[in-house]
Design a protein around this motif. Structure first.
Motif, PDB file in Angstrom:
ATOM      1  N   PRO A 119      -1.127  -7.217  -1.387  1.00 37.03           N
ATOM      2  CA  PRO A 119      -0.151  -7.900  -0.533  1.00 37.03           C
ATOM      3  C   PRO A 119      -0.737  -8.097   0.866  1.00 37.03           C
ATOM      4  O   PRO A 119      -1.505  -7.261   1.348  1.00 37.03           O
ATOM      5  N   GLU A 152       9.649 -11.649  -1.478  1.00 35.19           N
ATOM      6  CA  GLU A 152       8.949 -11.128  -0.307  1.00 35.19           C
ATOM      7  C   GLU A 152       9.120 -12.124   0.835  1.00 35.19           C
ATOM      8  O   GLU A 152       9.229 -13.326   0.616  1.00 35.19           O
ATOM      9  N   GLU A 189      -3.616 -12.960  -0.388  1.00 35.76           N
ATOM     10  CA  GLU A 189      -3.226 -12.106  -1.506  1.00 35.76           C
ATOM     11  C   GLU A 189      -3.975 -12.498  -2.780  1.00 35.76           C
ATOM     12  O   GLU A 189      -4.455 -11.643  -3.523  1.00 35.76           O
ATOM     13  N   ARG A 230       8.034 -16.623  -2.308  1.00 38.32           N
ATOM     14  CA  ARG A 230       7.875 -15.962  -1.011  1.00 38.32           C
ATOM     15  C   ARG A 230       8.452 -16.874   0.065  1.00 38.32           C
ATOM     16  O   ARG A 230       8.438 -18.098  -0.071  1.00 38.32           O
TER      17      ARG A 230
END
Length: 179
Positions: free
Chosen positions: A160, A72, A154, A16
């Motif tokens: 999410p 993400e 998360e 991420r």
């Protein structure tokens, strides 16, 4: 009756990227592939014309997302202590929207980041970083705090974090607009 554990939320594996959008600089952080720990990556100078269709900072952040093969991106949404959104939050929303279009299909999420810059300054000061040096790394430190908070949320909730930024121009569904 067969009662099995819910399987709606698969384990999400992959790196991420966390973003702290400032008016002068953008802090970038990234997680490890297991999404356990956030670390600083880079501070990106803001383009003098942030409304340009292909601003230099947006292109640099998109290149980082691609280089890290991020699954993400989490962008900090600076709300006031009362939870309201002012000009800084609007700027973060606009940036997140532009970034989401640029890096699609990688999802971009907005997460509450109240006081992360204040916390980042305090943490840097406590670790012995002097004031002049802080300016160059505080945005990265804030991005680390934003991303680590999202990773922890998360992991704790199984969902999410934050609010999904849509690329179709529509507002997110209510359940995606968690505060």
């Amino acid at each position: 009756m067969n009662q099995s554990a819910p399987t709606s939320m698969p384990t999400r594996h992959g790196r991420r990227v966390g973003i702290d959008v400032g008016s002068v600089r953008i802090g970038v952080a990234a997680s490890d592939p297991d999404a356990l720990l956030a670390t600083p990556v880079r501070t990106v100078a803001r383009d003098p014309d942030p409304t340009a269709a292909a601003s230099a900072d947006l292109e640099e952040v998109a290149a980082i997302v691609t280089e890290l093969a991020a699954v993400e991106v989490v962008v900090g949404l600076p709300r006031t202590l009362a939870g309201a959104e002012g000009p800084a939050a609007e700027a973060a929303r606009t940036y997140a929207g532009r970034l989401s279009v640029r890096i699609a299909p990688v999802p971009v999420r907005l997460v509450d980041e109240r006081l992360t810059t204040v916390d980042a300054h305090r943490n840097l000061r406590e670790s012995g970083v002097d004031g002049r040096r802080q300016r160059s790394v505080v945005d990265q430190a804030a991005a680390v705090l934003i991303l680590q908070g999202a990773l922890d949320a998360e992991r704790n909730s199984g969902r999410p974090p934050g609010e999904l930024v849509r690329t179709d121009g529509r507002k997110p569904r209510t359940k995606d607009r968690r505060r």
